[in-house]
Write a protein that holds these residues in place. Structure first.
Motif: not given
Ligand SMILES: [Zn+2]
Length: 481
Positions: A1, A108, A140, A174-175, A202
């Protein structure tokens, strides 16, 4: 994120015009060959679907692995691995002289789901249009992944010898997903990623308003993420014969109390410094409120006014909000069950269990239970007692070259250390004793943040500026400048 732009631009922000007077040498855009390299990597990453549902992080990791092998990185310095064949992480070690301890860079590779019908273009096609690159992950954070890979390849090609090892970890989940790559690497291959400090692009970056840079944000602190299952049950029965004991009303009452509750005002070293800096940048009336808020004792009326900005509110308070509801089983039956999800973002220094207890007190409703929901969806009677980590100390070895370079790339723009409203993978590296700075060098209009959203895009200019910034910056920090 990618959580960016936590709150600096809640009102009309002013540039630090007093700083603009000094003239810094201009930056030089990357040459054509570098641009082509960076663009090729960026395109390749965007066009590999890395969503949790049907994508493969391994495919992206392997594509990058091949690039490092082709460039002549020793196979022994490249590690590919993960918990399953869709979630393999890539760790590349760029050997330095060893005079200093290593620096870790984490990015990520996974992206948030994106549906073709929601987008104007295919989210998994890299589309260049009107000065922008479109595609899922352009903000992202495949932009930063591509920039870091480019930086490593470029420095290697030039024969640059850093005074320390540089480690790049490109990771999974990560998400979402159950196998966070940073966590997995720290647990399974700690020696591969051990470092004195880390960068995570990030988050953090340069806020633009109408093309003008107004602040360069470095996230040096993060809130803790937590979900709670709030549940009530009641006997049920025929809806023609209502009784007071009704699960829906119990949950509704509880949530109403949460709605009108504000968690205590609290600053830490980073958020205090952030507001102190802000007080010099904001218009007079807002600046006066910020000073009153920073005073001893803090002025509650000023805090209330500033809290109207969601970003500032989140910087000053733990927040908890209802995000989902589920209740009842038939239109003509009394409910037997009602359930809400409450999502909290917890200030450093507090634990998820502490907030669970807070919620029980706020709801003040014995019919309602509050359980903790972990990342994998498991529900627990109690929550972890570990507290959110204290802010990262701002090391001069990191911050001074950063400030110097920001002044070259975005002259006069203040570097503002900030707290992210959400949590990133830095939560794992920080917990492992690797102080982590969230900084992307990506400039973005504050009204064009599209991470996780539709038609995600990045200005071409922003991408190449980032490419060049990281090249300059990595050189500086790995030579001790
Ligand atoms: Zn991210």
């Amino acid at each position: 994120m990618r959580i960016q732009f936590a709150g600096l631009v809640a009102s009309t922000a002013l540039a630090a015009s007093s700083l603009c007077a000094q003239s810094a040498p201009a930056w030089t855009p990357p040459d054509a060959a570098t641009k082509q390299l960076a663009l090729g990597i960026f395109r390749q990453l965007i066009e590999i679907n890395t969503t949790d549902s049907i994508g493969s992080v391994s495919a992206a990791s392997k594509a990058m692995q091949q690039r490092f092998l082709d460039a002549g990185f020793p196979a022994a310095d490249i590690y590919l691995g993960g918990p399953n064949d869709r979630k393999e992480n890539l760790v590349v070690r760029y050997r330095g002289s060893g005079a200093q301890p290593p620096i870790l860079f984490i990015g990520h590779e996974d992206v948030v789901e994106a549906r073709r019908e929601d987008w104007s273009t295919d989210p998994f096609q890299f589309v260049r249009k009107d000065g922008y690159y479109y595609g899922r992950g352009t903000q992202d954070m495949k932009d930063a992944d591509a920039i870091l890979v480019t930086t490593f390849l470029r420095l290697h090609e030039e024969g640059f010898k850093p005074d320390r090892d540089l480690i790049l970890a490109l990771t999974a989940d990560e998400e979402g997903g159950k196998s966070n790559g940073v966590d997995w690497l720290l647990k399974n291959h700690p020696d591969r990623v051990k470092a004195a400090f880390a960068f995570n692009p990030d988050g953090g970056g340069v806020e633009l308003e109408n093309g003008k840079a107004i602040s360069a944000d470095v996230d040096a602190s993060e809130k803790l993420y937590a979900d709670y299952q709030v549940m009530a049950t009641s006997p049920g029965g025929h809806s023609s014969l209502p009784v007071p004991d009704n699960a829906i009303y119990h949950i509704a009452d509880a949530l109403q109390r949460l709605q009108s509750y504000t968690f205590p005002f609290e600053l830490n070293s980073i958020t205090r410094a952030y507001f102190e800096k802000l007080a010099t940048l904001e218009p007079a009336s807002t600046a006066a409120d910020i000073r009153a808020m920073l005073g001893t004792p803090p002025d509650p009326a000023a805090i209330a006014r500033l809290s109207r900005s969601p970003g500032w509110n989140s910087t000053m308070h733990t927040t908890c909000v209802a995000t989902r509801l589920l209740a009842g089983h038939a239109n003509n039956a009394l409910p037997q069950m009602a359930e809400a999800n409450v999502n909290c973002r917890i200030l450093p220094g507090h634990s998820r269990e502490e907030v669970r207890q807070d919620l029980i007190g706020i709801f003040n409703e014995p019919k309602v239970t509050v359980r903790y929901v972990d990342d994998g969806g498991g529900v627990h009677d109690t929550a972890p007692a570990s507290k959110g980590l204290p802010p990262v100390a701002l090391e001069p070895a990191v911050m001074q070259p950063l400030e110097k370079l920001v002044d070259v790339y975005w002259p006069g723009t203040p570097v503002v250390a900030d707290m992210a409203d959400g949590a990133s993978d830095s939560v794992y590296t920080n917990a492992a004793g690797i102080p982590t700075y969230n900084w992307s060098a990506i400039e973005l209009e504050t009204n064009d943040v599209r991470a996780h959203g539709k038609d995600e895009r990045l200005p071409e200019t922003s991408f190449y500026k980032g490419v060049q910034f990281w090249y300059d910056y990595v050189k500086r920090i790995s030579r001790g400048e």
